[in-house]
Enzyme design. Structure first.
Site, PDB file in Angstrom:
ATOM      1  N   GLU A  54      -4.569  -8.013  -3.072  1.00 50.91           N
ATOM      2  CA  GLU A  54      -3.485  -8.392  -2.160  1.00 50.91           C
ATOM      3  C   GLU A  54      -2.647  -9.529  -2.724  1.00 50.91           C
ATOM      4  O   GLU A  54      -1.428  -9.531  -2.583  1.00 50.91           O
ATOM      5  CB  GLU A  54      -4.059  -8.776  -0.796  1.00 50.91           C
ATOM      6  N   ASP A  81      -5.745   5.232  -3.631  1.00 52.85           N
ATOM      7  CA  ASP A  81      -4.324   5.563  -3.645  1.00 52.85           C
ATOM      8  C   ASP A  81      -3.492   5.007  -4.792  1.00 52.85           C
ATOM      9  O   ASP A  81      -3.008   5.740  -5.656  1.00 52.85           O
ATOM     10  CB  ASP A  81      -3.692   5.185  -2.305  1.00 52.85           C
ATOM     11  N   GLU A  88       4.205   4.223   4.266  1.00 60.94           N
ATOM     12  CA  GLU A  88       4.004   5.279   3.264  1.00 60.94           C
ATOM     13  C   GLU A  88       4.827   6.536   3.532  1.00 60.94           C
ATOM     14  O   GLU A  88       5.297   7.194   2.585  1.00 60.94           O
ATOM     15  CB  GLU A  88       2.511   5.636   3.169  1.00 60.94           C
ATOM     16  N   THR A 144       3.264  -1.294  -5.553  1.00 63.04           N
ATOM     17  CA  THR A 144       2.740  -0.644  -4.352  1.00 63.04           C
ATOM     18  C   THR A 144       3.067  -1.419  -3.084  1.00 63.04           C
ATOM     19  O   THR A 144       2.771  -0.946  -1.988  1.00 63.04           O
ATOM     20  CB  THR A 144       1.221  -0.415  -4.483  1.00 63.04           C
TER      21      THR A 144
END
Length: 639
Positions: free
Chosen positions: A268, A401, A535, A621
């Site tokens: 993160e 992912d 997403e 991402t």
């Protein structure tokens, strides 16, 4: 001690002159030890001690003094900050793992770039020679003159980088229709509303609680603050919210403190903080963003000190200690976490001239290429000690992912030179097509999860990014794959749209299933919530740019209306607890990624293609744009 006690058969110390041979040996051994101890104690005396200067050469003392003062200065600066210990004790530290040698071409490019850069710029925090808690450089021997910097001074040529871009960052916007512009302006207003409320009620905290009108810190960022500030910076800039951008920049300059001591998620911190700072530097050229990114990048390096070089998931940003998540199987590292560092770490090496960041992520590649893949698939849990899979759970959603996303984007970011990343992506996608892609009875295509050969017929909201990823890869695939992959991308994106369309709020659940007669709907209460995730609209944006099919803009506008109706509250935007009721309960959290990703992707969906053009940028991402390497001047890692 032996000589201070009475010896058997002897009257006492005066009679020691008549010692037997073994006793003489013990006596001499004691004296030699005592002399050694006394001489060694000289090194523990203060540097100003006259007795120390009497016995030690002046140059050695000076050298020891400077080294000691540097260490104490570093320690004191760390200890003057927050000194809270981690809430849970870390696992026992593993032996340090020597980093692999830097790729030869990277070293040559760094040297060339350093020569071209001219006089050294002011040293940034990220260019220090020693990393706290990490692997240290060799120190000069005592008595030797101070060594020069082992790395050549390096300066990134920002102006040359900007000239290498093929499109203006904010685009030209020629001849757009009024409806598209009006919709884009609405999304811009939503961003301003989200930011203004965060600034008013939670500035400096990590996220806004819009119902209670206060801030949330959480325990994911190791004491770092301002996650929403960092995540919002590039979105504010792209949307031309100039005043709001300056407010965010001022907070970074004056209040963003990196000297913290707490447990942080490596993943993160990398995607939000380092990704956000790097992106904003590339967009603006403001040095403060680069220096903060490099300094924070160094704080993450100790997490790689494992026998394999696979980093652990949690790191104390103050002490450098790292450990695995308590919930991770057998102390394993998570594929989506250690596999989602490549883009940012290559840019840290580019901007600093220090190859260590690139070395770390290239080593991860080597470990993954050595380990056997079951059915060609990548399980989610890998031991950082042995380099072996811990269990065979495969998911394109959570835990797996973004690893796949970073493979294709690493190839694109290298200007299509990183053939190793492209091959890894192609092989992985082929295995996913063969084993995980399924079609429901109602004709919906989805990607199932795989647990040791047994399929779990569900798809998480997180997995809905894959439509955009597959489309992005298809655009550059060989002819025989291109059409098939574009169709697959469109079908998966359509399935994710159905998960939205079949809910009462027109927002999608956290996960949806294809069993027990249910399709594209959550069947468990614990999966019915929506936390402002991006997403689905991310895939809409990619499919729009690559096909210009108007349905993707139509679907995106449906999301905007649903957000306004169900998530907008008096003081910001909030997630909801159940997408299947028209009067949902709010969760009182405006996630930082809502500003970084959801609103950015919606805005770009209604922009012309030259705004953050896919010819110039890849998105990490967290939707932070990082530039494609168009020139040889920037140091890029080749396989």
């Amino acid at each position: 001690m032996v000589v201070l006690r009475k010896l058997p058969g002897m009257p006492g110390w005066p009679a020691a002159l008549g010692l037997r041979l073994p006793q003489k040996f013990l006596f001499l051994l004691f004296l030699s030890g005592l002399l050694t101890l006394c001489f060694g104690a000289l090194f523990l005396l203060p540097d100003s001690s006259r007795f120390k200067r009497l016995f030690l050469p002046r140059r050695a003392t000076a050298s020891a003094s400077s080294s000691s003062s540097a260490s104490s200065s570093s320690a004191s600066s760390s200890s003057t900050r927050d000194t809270d210990l981690p809430r849970s004790p870390p696992a026992a530290a593993e032996p340090r793992h020597a980093s692999p040698a830097a790729p030869r071409r990277l070293r040559e490019k760094l040297r060339t770039a350093a020569r071209m850069a001219g006089p050294p710029a002011r040293t940034a925090p990220g260019s220090r020679q020693q990393v706290q808690g990490g692997e240290s450089r060799a120190q000069p021997a005592s008595g030797a003159p101070p060594a020069r910097e082992t790395r050549a001074p390096f300066r990134f040529d920002y102006e040359r980088f900007r000239r290498s871009l093929r499109h203006p960052v904010r685009g030209g916007r020629p001849g757009e229709d009024p409806e598209t512009r009006a919709r884009r302006m609405k999304i811009k207003e939503m961003m301003k509303f989200a930011w203004d409320n965060y600034k008013q009620y939670a500035l400096g905290k990590n996220e806004l609680r819009p119902l209670t009108k206060n801030g949330h810190i959480g325990n994911m960022f190791g004491g770092l603050r301002g996650a929403t500030v960092i995540d919002a910076l590039d979105t504010l800039y792209i949307m031309e919210l100039e005043e709001e951008f300056q407010e965010a920049k001022e907070w970074v300059e004056k209040s963003f403190d990196l000297n913290v001591n707490g447990e942080a998620s490596l993943f993160e911190v990398n995607i939000r903080y380092i990704g956000g700072l790097l992106a904003t530097y590339y967009l603006t050229g403001e040095e403060v963003f680069k220096s903060k990114a490099l300094e924070l990048g160094e704080k993450l390096l100790p997490a790689f000190n494992t026998p394999t070089g696979i980093p652990r998931g949690v790191i104390n940003l103050g002490s450098g200690m790292s450990w695995s998540w308590g919930w991770a199987s057998a102390g394993s590292s998570i594929l989506a976490e250690f596999g989602t560092l490549h883009l940012e770490f290559l840019h840290l090496s580019e901007l600093s001239g220090n190859p260590v960041f690139a070395e770390k992520v290239m080593n991860i590649r080597r470990v993954l290429n050595r380990v056997e893949k079951p059915q060609g698939l990548y399980p989610n849990f890998l031991s950082p000690v042995t380099g072996s899979w811990v269990q065979h759970h495969v998911s394109i959603g959570g835990l797996g992912d973004s690893f796949y996303e970073y493979l294709i984007k690493s190839w694109l970011m290298s200007d299509k030179k990183d053939s190793e990343a492209k091959k890894m992506y192609d092989d992985a996608l082929e295995a996913i097509e063969k084993h995980l892609v399924k079609k429901s009875a109602g004709g919906l295509t989805y990607i199932a999860e795989w647990r040791g050969g047994i399929l779990d017929h569900k798809m998480g909201h997180l997995a809905c990014f894959s439509g955009g990823m597959i489309a992005l890869g298809a655009e550059h695939a060989a002819e025989e794959r291109r059409q098939r992959h574009m169709e697959l991308a469109a079908e998966i994106t359509s399935t994710c749209h159905e998960s939205y369309a079949r809910s009462d709020t027109k927002l999608g659940p956290e996960a949806f299933r294809f069993d027990a007669g249910s399709e594209a709907m959550a069947t468990r209460l614990s999966e019915r919530y929506y936390i402002l995730r991006p997403e689905v609209v991310e895939s809409y944006m990619y499919l729009w740019r690559l096909t210009h099919d108007p349905k993707y803009r139509h679907w995106g506008w449906e999301v905007v209306k649903a957000l306004e109706k169900h998530c907008r509250v008096e003081a910001g935007f909030s997630g909801i607890r159940d997408v299947y009721t028209t009067t949902p309960t709010h969760d009182n959290m405006q996630q930082s990624f809502f500003l970084a990703e959801t609103l950015k992707y919606l805005y770009l969906l209604f922009c012309e293609d030259d705004v953050l053009s896919l010819e110039d940028w890849v998105f990490n991402t967290e939707a932070h744009p990082l530039p494609i390497n168009h020139t040889d001047f920037k140091a890029a890692v080749q396989p």
